[in-house]
Write an enzyme that holds these catalytic residues in place. Structure first.
Site, short mmCIF file in Angstrom:
data_model
loop_
_atom_site.label_atom_id
_atom_site.label_comp_id
_atom_site.label_asym_id
_atom_site.label_seq_id
_atom_site.Cartn_x
_atom_site.Cartn_y
_atom_site.Cartn_z
N GLU A 1 -17.98 12.01 1.15
CA GLU A 1 -17.90 12.06 -0.22
C GLU A 1 -18.61 11.02 -1.09
OE1 GLU A 1 -13.38 13.36 -0.40
OE2 GLU A 1 -13.56 11.30 -0.63
N GLY B 1 0.86 -1.28 -0.20
CA GLY B 1 0.09 -0.13 0.09
C GLY B 1 0.93 1.33 -0.05
N PHE B 2 0.30 2.53 0.33
CA PHE B 2 1.19 3.64 0.61
C PHE B 2 2.39 3.35 1.24
CE2 PHE B 2 -3.04 5.17 -0.40
CZ PHE B 2 -2.76 6.18 -1.52
C1 LIG Z 1 -12.42 4.80 1.03
C2 LIG Z 1 -11.16 5.22 1.66
C3 LIG Z 1 -10.99 6.71 1.36
C4 LIG Z 1 -9.56 7.17 1.88
N1 LIG Z 1 -9.45 8.36 1.47
C5 LIG Z 1 -8.27 9.15 2.09
C6 LIG Z 1 -7.79 10.38 1.70
O1 LIG Z 1 -8.45 11.07 0.89
N2 LIG Z 1 -6.59 10.97 2.14
C7 LIG Z 1 -5.89 9.93 2.68
O2 LIG Z 1 -4.87 10.54 3.12
N3 LIG Z 1 -6.01 8.80 3.38
C8 LIG Z 1 -7.30 8.32 2.54
N4 LIG Z 1 -7.76 7.16 3.27
C9 LIG Z 1 -6.69 6.43 3.99
C10 LIG Z 1 -5.56 5.75 3.30
O3 LIG Z 1 -6.03 5.07 2.12
C11 LIG Z 1 -4.94 4.91 4.34
O4 LIG Z 1 -4.42 5.79 5.18
C12 LIG Z 1 -3.64 4.56 3.54
O5 LIG Z 1 -3.88 3.59 2.55
C13 LIG Z 1 -2.66 3.64 4.69
O6 LIG Z 1 -1.50 3.26 3.95
P1 LIG Z 1 -0.80 1.60 4.32
O7 LIG Z 1 0.31 1.42 3.51
O8 LIG Z 1 -0.87 1.74 5.82
O9 LIG Z 1 -1.84 0.68 4.22
P2 LIG Z 1 -2.47 0.19 2.75
O10 LIG Z 1 -2.55 1.51 1.72
O11 LIG Z 1 -4.16 -0.14 3.11
O12 LIG Z 1 -1.84 -0.90 2.40
C14 LIG Z 1 -2.01 -2.14 2.79
C15 LIG Z 1 -1.43 -3.43 2.01
O13 LIG Z 1 -1.39 -4.48 2.75
C16 LIG Z 1 -1.83 -5.74 1.98
N5 LIG Z 1 -2.31 -6.42 3.18
C17 LIG Z 1 -2.89 -6.63 4.21
N6 LIG Z 1 -2.81 -7.70 4.86
C18 LIG Z 1 -2.05 -8.48 4.39
C19 LIG Z 1 -1.65 -9.71 4.58
N7 LIG Z 1 -2.09 -10.48 5.48
N8 LIG Z 1 -0.90 -10.56 3.41
C20 LIG Z 1 -0.45 -9.60 2.67
N9 LIG Z 1 -0.78 -8.52 2.19
C21 LIG Z 1 -1.66 -7.88 3.03
C22 LIG Z 1 -3.16 -4.96 1.48
O14 LIG Z 1 -3.48 -6.04 0.35
C23 LIG Z 1 -2.70 -3.48 0.96
O15 LIG Z 1 -2.12 -3.52 -0.24
C24 LIG Z 1 -8.84 6.36 2.65
C25 LIG Z 1 -9.18 5.00 2.93
C26 LIG Z 1 -10.31 4.68 2.27
C27 LIG Z 1 -10.83 3.06 2.69
#
Ligand SMILES: Cc1cc2nc3c(=O)[nH]c(=O)nc-3n(C[C@H](O)[C@H](O)[C@H](O)COP(=O)(O)OP(=O)(O)OC[C@H]3O[C@@H](n4cnc5c(N)ncnc54)[C@H](O)[C@@H]3O)c2cc1C
Length: 430
Positions: A175, A18-19
């Site tokens: 939204e 993810g991000f």
């Molecule tokens: C509908 C929606 C709208 C949003 N809008 C905004 C916005 O406008 N602005 C903003 O800043 N934030 C927004 N967010 C929040 C933002 O998307 C998250 O804060 C961000 O994605 C966090 O990044 P991350 O890397 O922690 O997790 P994520 O980007 O969610 O990535 C996690 C990754 O881990 C993988 N994963 C999880 N568990 C496992 C496992 N057991 N095995 C293998 N892979 C796994 C998933 O497939 C995913 O690819 C929004 C979220 C949602 C749901």
């Protein structure tokens, strides 16, 4: 088997593309590490625009990007599509559905998941929007409900099919409500001329006393005004207690008969099994200022799943893209410092602000020292989202869809590719 070759460089295993996961993977590109990136999907999902997929404004492919393409030019990076089941911190290994991999350093970047606060009925019967398939399910449900509304002669059933209840008025709920209201105004009358669309309701239910309660009061007020002007009914200080697939009940007298309930009222960390002692009440993994998981030197957590408690952020940073990206960037540098036995740098969040859009021409923007809303805010919102998307082609496609939808008052992707009906046991009238 993962079939990852041995390397003279230390191995960093990153769980999650993810991000946060992609941010650290990109920063490790030119450093002396072997990187193994694991994700259960083979694409990165740009969640901020998912509500537009759910309401037919964008195709799913425009907000997804292949992880392999992101890392294809990284010399010592290997991607494996794998669902991680647990981590064994004593054996320094990650166990997944495709096999086991050993690590020198482990980065958990698994993001967050929906929180139903233990309510099984809500979990079973409501729709959520965390993944692209879930957004497509919402799109199908919306369109199927209108098809069914045309077929029934029972007015109560018809109203229930056209009553959209969104629980949670954070950015996602707001939204989505705005986009549904725009659909009601501009698109649905053309598609369903023989349906009385005055029966369609959009109810936005919020447990606290204002919408967008993590944003400034000014933005919150402006968003509420925009939503009301679009015909959205806002219910503040209302706590939803259950949804049995037909009726939404609340802690007060209010109830809604609805066949379309979207749950955006809670998220929790998606912690992986194996670091359980460090998991807090919000299912986030407690980390120190260097993103090291409590009790470990070689295990790190970043992004939504990480809870870095501090004076300013008592329960950890907001679950947003920027903390995840910034933590990933710094951790790459810190891993290098760690491998050279140098002292680590503390993470300090650079808050760049937050924003939300509410239908056509309207958005609210909170910058650290400035709050503004209206048309200019909407342009800022569009610009920031466009440049944040990964991939030139995706940016062009999204830009084109927005221009087209703006001038033609349309939402192109009103297609039921994968019917949703009854998947979760929802009864859709007669
Ligand atoms: C509908 C929606 C709208 C949003 N809008 C905004 C916005 O406008 N602005 C903003 O800043 N934030 C927004 N967010 C929040 C933002 O998307 C998250 O804060 C961000 O994605 C966090 O990044 P991350 O890397 O922690 O997790 P994520 O980007 O969610 O990535 C996690 C990754 O881990 C993988 N994963 C999880 N568990 C496992 C496992 N057991 N095995 C293998 N892979 C796994 C998933 O497939 C995913 O690819 C929004 C979220 C949602 C749901």
């Amino acid at each position: 088997m993962m079939n990852i070759p041995d390397s003279s460089n230390p191995r960093v295993v990153i769980i999650g593309g993810g991000f946060g996961g992609l941010s650290i993977a990109k920063q490790l590109k030119n450093r002396n590490f072997q990187v193994v990136l694991l994700d259960k999907h083979n694409y990165h999902n740009f969640q901020p625009l998912m509500y537009q997929v759910a309401t037919g404004g964008l195709e799913a492919g425009t907000i997804a990007y292949p992880i392999r393409k992101v890392v294809q030019e990284h010399k010592e990076t290997f991607f494996r599509m794998a669902n991680v089941e647990k981590v064994d911190t004593f054996g320094k290994k990650v166990i997944s559905d495709i096999g086991t991999i050993y690590y020198d350093y482990l980065v958990i970047a698994t993001g967050s998941t929906n929180n139903y606060f233990g309510n099984k009925d809500i979990e079973k019967n409501s729709m959520v929007m965390k993944t692209i398939p879930e957004a497509l399910d919402i799109r199908s449900l919306i369109l199927e409900n209108f098809e069914l509304a045309l077929q029934t002669n029972d007015e109560k059933v018809r109203r229930s099919l056209m009553n959209f209840v969104i629980v949670g008025a954070g950015p996602t709920g707001v939204e989505l409500a705005g986009a549904l209201a725009e659909m009601k105004k501009a698109v649905l009358p053309k598609d369903y001329p023989d349906l009385d669309l005055s029966m369609m309701e959009i109810n936005l239910v919020q447990g606290t006393n204002r919408v967008l309660d993590a944003m400034s009061e000014k933005s919150s007020k402006a968003a509420a005004k925009y939503l009301k002007n679009l015909g959205v009914s806002i219910h503040l200080d209302v706590r939803v207690t259950n949804y049995d697939g037909n009726v939404v009940t609340t802690a007060g007298d209010l109830e809604f008969h609805s066949q379309a309930v979207i749950w955006s009222a809670g998220v929790k960390g998606a912690a992986v099994d194996g670091v359980n002692d460090a998991v807090d009440r919000a299912s986030r993994i407690r980390v120190n200022d260097f993103n090291q998981v409590e009790g470990f030197e070689d295990v790190f957590a970043i992004g939504d799943v990480a809870a870095m408690y501090g004076e300013k952020f008592k329960f950890g940073h907001p679950m947003m893209a920027q903390p995840a990206i910034q933590q990933g960037e710094l951790l790459a540098e810190n891993l290098e410092r760690l491998s050279k036995k140098q002292s680590l740098k503390k993470f300090v969040y650079n808050d760049k602000g937050s924003m939300a859009t509410i239908g056509r021409n309207k958005a609210v923007v909170d910058l650290p020292k400035l709050h503004f809303n209206g048309v200019f805010a909407w342009f800022v919102w569009m610009f920031i989202h466009l440049i944040s998307l990964i991939g030139f082609k995706n940016r062009m496609l999204v830009f084109w869809s927005w221009v087209y939808n703006y001038f033609v008052f349309d939402r192109e992707s009103r297609i039921i590719v994968r019917p949703y009906r009854k998947k979760k046991g929802i009864e859709h009238g007669n």
